[in-house]
Scaffold this active site. Structure first.
Site, mmCIF file in Angstrom:
data_model
loop_
_atom_site.group_PDB
_atom_site.id
_atom_site.type_symbol
_atom_site.label_atom_id
_atom_site.label_comp_id
_atom_site.label_asym_id
_atom_site.label_seq_id
_atom_site.Cartn_x
_atom_site.Cartn_y
_atom_site.Cartn_z
ATOM 1 N N GLU A 123 -47.521 -45.081 131.354
ATOM 2 C CA GLU A 123 -46.960 -43.744 131.212
ATOM 3 C C GLU A 123 -46.605 -43.119 132.569
ATOM 4 O O GLU A 123 -45.649 -42.360 132.697
ATOM 5 C CB GLU A 123 -47.982 -42.856 130.483
ATOM 6 N N SER A 166 -53.824 -39.941 131.478
ATOM 7 C CA SER A 166 -53.620 -41.196 130.741
ATOM 8 C C SER A 166 -52.652 -42.080 131.519
ATOM 9 O O SER A 166 -51.524 -41.670 131.788
ATOM 10 C CB SER A 166 -53.009 -40.924 129.380
ATOM 11 N N ARG A 218 -44.297 -38.286 124.977
ATOM 12 C CA ARG A 218 -44.354 -38.532 126.431
ATOM 13 C C ARG A 218 -42.988 -38.984 126.964
ATOM 14 O O ARG A 218 -42.903 -39.878 127.810
ATOM 15 C CB ARG A 218 -45.407 -39.588 126.784
HETATM 16 N N1 EPU Z 1 -61.093 -44.287 122.622
HETATM 17 C C1 EPU Z 1 -62.008 -45.310 122.871
HETATM 18 N N2 EPU Z 1 -62.440 -45.502 124.154
HETATM 19 C C2 EPU Z 1 -62.035 -44.720 125.167
HETATM 20 C C3 EPU Z 1 -61.112 -43.677 124.918
HETATM 21 C C4 EPU Z 1 -60.642 -43.487 123.638
HETATM 22 O O1 EPU Z 1 -62.402 -46.046 121.962
HETATM 23 O O2 EPU Z 1 -62.484 -44.955 126.301
HETATM 24 C C5 EPU Z 1 -60.604 -44.088 121.243
HETATM 25 C C6 EPU Z 1 -61.513 -43.290 120.368
HETATM 26 O O3 EPU Z 1 -61.496 -43.863 119.100
HETATM 27 C C7 EPU Z 1 -60.860 -41.936 120.265
HETATM 28 C C8 EPU Z 1 -59.408 -42.289 120.394
HETATM 29 O O4 EPU Z 1 -59.385 -43.409 121.280
HETATM 30 O O5 EPU Z 1 -61.137 -41.327 119.072
HETATM 31 C C9 EPU Z 1 -58.542 -41.204 120.958
HETATM 32 O O6 EPU Z 1 -59.075 -40.772 122.185
HETATM 33 P P1 EPU Z 1 -58.807 -39.275 122.723
HETATM 34 O O7 EPU Z 1 -58.962 -38.311 121.635
HETATM 35 O O8 EPU Z 1 -59.627 -39.110 123.969
HETATM 36 O O9 EPU Z 1 -57.276 -39.265 123.047
HETATM 37 P P2 EPU Z 1 -56.329 -40.341 123.704
HETATM 38 O O10 EPU Z 1 -55.483 -40.946 122.651
HETATM 39 O O11 EPU Z 1 -57.113 -41.265 124.554
HETATM 40 C C10 EPU Z 1 -54.370 -38.612 124.091
HETATM 41 C C11 EPU Z 1 -53.445 -38.264 125.210
HETATM 42 C C12 EPU Z 1 -54.158 -37.404 126.243
HETATM 43 C C13 EPU Z 1 -54.637 -36.132 125.533
HETATM 44 C C14 EPU Z 1 -55.568 -36.550 124.378
HETATM 45 C C15 EPU Z 1 -55.982 -35.359 123.547
HETATM 46 C C16 EPU Z 1 -51.853 -40.089 125.407
HETATM 47 C C17 EPU Z 1 -51.435 -41.293 126.186
HETATM 48 N N3 EPU Z 1 -52.949 -39.481 125.843
HETATM 49 O O12 EPU Z 1 -55.417 -39.422 124.644
HETATM 50 O O13 EPU Z 1 -53.222 -37.024 127.239
HETATM 51 O O14 EPU Z 1 -55.324 -35.271 126.434
HETATM 52 O O15 EPU Z 1 -54.861 -37.449 123.486
HETATM 53 O O16 EPU Z 1 -54.911 -34.889 122.800
HETATM 54 O O17 EPU Z 1 -51.197 -39.721 124.432
HETATM 55 C C18 EPU Z 1 -52.395 -37.518 129.407
HETATM 56 O O18 EPU Z 1 -51.317 -37.785 128.857
HETATM 57 O O19 EPU Z 1 -52.545 -37.591 130.661
HETATM 58 C C19 EPU Z 1 -53.542 -37.162 128.577
HETATM 59 C C20 EPU Z 1 -54.764 -36.998 129.095
#
Ligand code: EPU
Length: 335
Positions: free
Chosen positions: A331, A235, A160
């Site tokens: 971010e 995010s 990012r």
């Molecule tokens: N989780 C929770 N509660 C929540 C959300 C997430 O416990 O409300 C935990 C879960 O354990 C889950 C883990 O977080 O397994 C990861 O969640 P998720 O796979 O939804 O991905 P993320 O880390 O929350 C990142 C990117 C997203 C991208 C997704 C999928 C960042 C800051 N965000 O989110 O990017 O779509 O992975 O690859 O790196 C964006 O940047 O705007 C964005 C949406």
């Protein structure tokens, strides 16, 4: 040059924040953009408006980048080289690539925003980052009006992150982005858990890029709010990286803590989990709050101000700091 006065920016930012632009102009060509910069260099650039939180009225001249067009620069049996103007909508471009069987961007389906902003925060999702396909970025230097080319390396991409968020911040206007995409033997990336489950639920064992895009669209639609319906900026925070030692301390207290190993000494923790554990998930305060299905996303239900949302973000940061000793980094660009 049609400069309008006192324009609401509500429809120009995906958070749907209603701030006023004292003066506003939408530009459709490089020629127009260069001419404006000859007259005025104290400008505020808005493109897809998908990665900003507007907390105040904008005093500078707001330039809305509306430069459209995709060109195929060259191709061979394996690859196609494209240049896309800054104002093209990102998801429409991804769908266009998929319709022509150009591979590489399918995992980045349904990300809001325009092509010109994709390098700034090196958009990423489901195991893919846009840096893997960008060959160069063309930008106008605001001070001199000269076009400058940044090679992939010169963009200094990171998680990012890029040069456009650091040394080059505020100095350039990205006018086009060039990509190299595959025409065959696509490097499919389905390793991200949810994709495989989604494909399996449709009995797809040998997916093509369209299948992957469809799977990602349905995963994203199931947990991320559509900015056309509920204002948001994806995010809001980055996933923090902590030391192994810090992680081990947290793990003894929270044995179920999800994590990704980055290196021998650093571990990435999903910010969404930290926020959920702190009790903020689904929390609503009047017209703003934390999304009920993904705690990493802050939302505007209608008439929230940027200040409202920024205050909520700060209160989340303070809570995470005291509960986990982790600094959550924002971010989204706070304006
Ligand atoms: N989780 C929770 N509660 C929540 C959300 C997430 O416990 O409300 C935990 C879960 O354990 C889950 C883990 O977080 O397994 C990861 O969640 P998720 O796979 O939804 O991905 P993320 O880390 O929350 C990142 C990117 C997203 C991208 C997704 C999928 C960042 C800051 N965000 O989110 O990017 O779509 O992975 O690859 O790196 C964006 O940047 O705007 C964005 C949406």
């Amino acid at each position: 040059m049609n400069i309008q006065e006192n324009i609401s920016l509500k429809k120009y930012n995906t958070f749907g924040i209603n701030v006023n632009a004292k003066r506003f102009v939408s530009v459709n060509s490089l020629y127009e953009l260069k001419n404006i910069l000859k007259e005025e260099q104290n400008v505020f650039i808005i493109s897809g408006g998908s990665n900003m939180l507007l907390t105040k009225d904008i005093e500078e001249l707001v330039i809305h980048l509306n430069l459209k067009g995709i060109s195929i620069d060259r191709e061979n049996d394996n690859s196609v080289y494209l240049t896309v103007n800054t104002g093209e909508n990102w998801h429409d471009f991804v769908l266009w690539c998929i319709s022509l069987n150009y591979g590489g961007l399918e995992n980045l389906s349904l990300i809001p925003g325009n092509v010109g902003t994709c390098p700034i925060q090196n958009i990423g999702a489901y195991g893919v980052e846009v840096k893997d396909t960008i060959t160069k970025v063309e930008a106008l230097e605001i001070e001199t009006g000269k076009l400058v080319i940044f090679s992939n390396e010169e963009c200094e991409f990171g998680y990012r992150n890029s040069i456009f968020k650091n040394q080059a911040k505020g100095k350039y206007i990205i006018t086009s982005v060039s990509f190299e995409l595959t025409k065959k033997n696509h490097a499919l990336n389905t390793s991200y858990g949810a994709i495989e489950q989604e494909l399996a639920s449709k009995n797809i064992t040998k997916p093509n890029i369209k299948n992957i895009s469809d799977a990602i669209i349905s995963i994203r639609q199931s947990k991320l709010p559509d900015p056309k319906k509920i204002g948001n900026s994806g995010s809001f925070f980055k996933n923090p990286v902590i030391s192994l030692c810090h992680f081990e301390k947290l793990k003894s207290k929270f044995p179920e803590i999800p994590h990704y190993i980055i290196s021998e000494s650093s571990i990435k923790i999903p910010a969404g989990w930290l926020i959920e554990q702190s009790g903020f998930k689904g929390k609503r305060l009047g017209d703003y709050g934390v999304h009920e299905k993904q705690a990493l996303v802050l939302v505007n239900y209608g008439n929230a101000t940027g200040k409202n949302i920024y205050q909520l973000a700060q209160s989340i940061q303070n809570t995470i700091k005291s509960k986990f000793s982790i600094n959550l980094e924002i971010e989204v660009n706070i304006i």
